[in-house]
Design a protein around this motif. Structure first.
Motif, short mmCIF file in Angstrom:
data_model
loop_
_atom_site.label_atom_id
_atom_site.label_comp_id
_atom_site.label_asym_id
_atom_site.label_seq_id
_atom_site.Cartn_x
_atom_site.Cartn_y
_atom_site.Cartn_z
N ARG A 40 0.81 -1.22 0.00
CA ARG A 40 0.00 0.00 0.00
C ARG A 40 0.85 1.28 0.00
NH1 ARG A 40 -5.18 0.14 -0.84
NH2 ARG A 40 -5.20 1.99 0.45
N LEU A 43 -0.52 3.65 -2.41
CA LEU A 43 -1.99 3.62 -2.43
C LEU A 43 -2.58 4.25 -1.18
CD1 LEU A 43 -2.36 -0.03 -3.76
CD2 LEU A 43 -2.78 2.08 -5.04
N GLY A 44 -1.89 5.19 -0.62
CA GLY A 44 -2.40 5.87 0.57
C GLY A 44 -2.01 5.24 1.88
N ARG A 47 -4.14 0.13 5.48
CA ARG A 47 -5.38 0.36 6.20
C ARG A 47 -5.31 -0.41 7.51
NH1 ARG A 47 -8.85 -0.30 0.75
NH2 ARG A 47 -8.70 1.88 0.12
N LEU A 94 -13.57 10.24 -12.56
CA LEU A 94 -12.19 10.30 -12.07
C LEU A 94 -11.31 11.00 -13.10
CD1 LEU A 94 -11.69 6.66 -10.71
CD2 LEU A 94 -11.98 8.75 -9.38
N GLN A 146 0.67 5.92 -9.26
CA GLN A 146 1.44 7.02 -8.71
C GLN A 146 2.79 7.08 -9.41
OE1 GLN A 146 2.81 7.57 -4.48
NE2 GLN A 146 0.60 7.75 -4.16
N GLN A 168 -2.64 15.29 -10.95
CA GLN A 168 -2.66 15.20 -9.49
C GLN A 168 -3.94 14.54 -9.01
OE1 GLN A 168 -0.32 16.21 -7.06
NE2 GLN A 168 1.03 16.37 -8.83
N ALA A 169 -3.81 13.57 -8.13
CA ALA A 169 -4.96 12.94 -7.48
C ALA A 169 -4.46 12.27 -6.22
CB ALA A 169 -5.62 11.93 -8.40
N TYR A 170 -5.30 12.20 -5.22
CA TYR A 170 -4.96 11.56 -3.95
C TYR A 170 -3.67 12.13 -3.36
CZ TYR A 170 -8.19 8.35 -6.18
OH TYR A 170 -9.27 7.82 -6.85
N GLU A 171 -3.49 13.44 -3.54
CA GLU A 171 -2.36 14.18 -2.98
C GLU A 171 -1.01 13.71 -3.51
OE1 GLU A 171 -2.71 14.33 1.28
OE2 GLU A 171 -4.82 14.88 1.18
N GLN A 174 0.08 11.35 -10.42
CA GLN A 174 -0.28 10.07 -11.04
C GLN A 174 0.18 10.08 -12.49
OE1 GLN A 174 -1.97 7.88 -8.93
NE2 GLN A 174 -1.80 9.52 -7.41
#
Length: 189
Positions: A40, A43-44, A47, A94, A146, A168-171, A174
């Motif tokens: 991950r 991927l952020g 979790r 998206l 990313q 730019q996406a998800y800070e 990409q």
């Protein structure tokens, strides 16, 4: 482009792999993919395990793994869970498209960290893209990752995807890469 179907095959095999629908025995592997910091990293982040377990308890594995175009990557001989592979439509809302309408096919994959480096993602992606090329009309296929994910970008390049740009996406930045589905048709004998 209308939202035409994705691949209908329920199982695809390669020399080493079986791409198949998920079953209950895959739950530990699916949880691992969501909680592993290596998997991950782009991927952020991982979790929390309790949150992932609660999600699967409430929704079952079919909530994620039962969607059309979603496959488990398993060892062909042992059926051991290796990862997931998805060939589905990228939502038009998206960012990251090559057609005005959006909804292009998008390839995504996640492998257990211990399976990295053996070219299993390449083998699985080639198999699913060949099956799709035989079944679906020619169309663009996207890989969005990313930009910092150099491994994924190298894999996309090896598969024949061309970098089209970044956004730019998800800070994070990409990279959008594209290939034509017909380019994956198996060579004629």
């Amino acid at each position: 482009m209308n939202a035409s179907p994705t691949l209908s095959a329920t199982e695809i095999t390669t020399d080493r792999l079986r791409l198949r629908k998920a079953h209950d025995a895959d739950i530990d592997g699916l949880i691992e993919l969501q909680t592993d910091p290596h998997v991950r990293a782009h991927l952020g982040g991982p979790r929390p395990r309790a949150v992932v377990e609660q999600y699967f308890d409430a929704n079952g594995i079919s909530a994620i793994a039962g969607k059309p175009g979603t496959y488990v990557i398993a060892d062909k001989e042992t059926d051991r869970f290796i990862g997931t592979l998805v060939l589905d439509r990228r939502s038009a809302d998206l960012p990251g498209h090559v057609t005005k309408e959006g909804s292009e096919l998008e390839l995504t994959y996640l492998l257990r960290h211990g399976s990295w480096g053996a070219r299993l993602a390449s083998e699985a992606a080639t198999a699913i893209l060949r099956a799709a090329a035989d079944e679906l009309p020619d169309q663009p296929v996207l890989v969005v990752t990313q930009t910092a994910n150099e491994r994924s970008l190298r894999l996309a390049t090896r598969l024949g995807f061309r970098r089209m740009g970044t956004f730019q996406a998800y800070e994070a930045e990409q990279t959008l890469a594209v290939a034509d589905l017909h380019s994956f048709q198996a060579p004629s004998l």
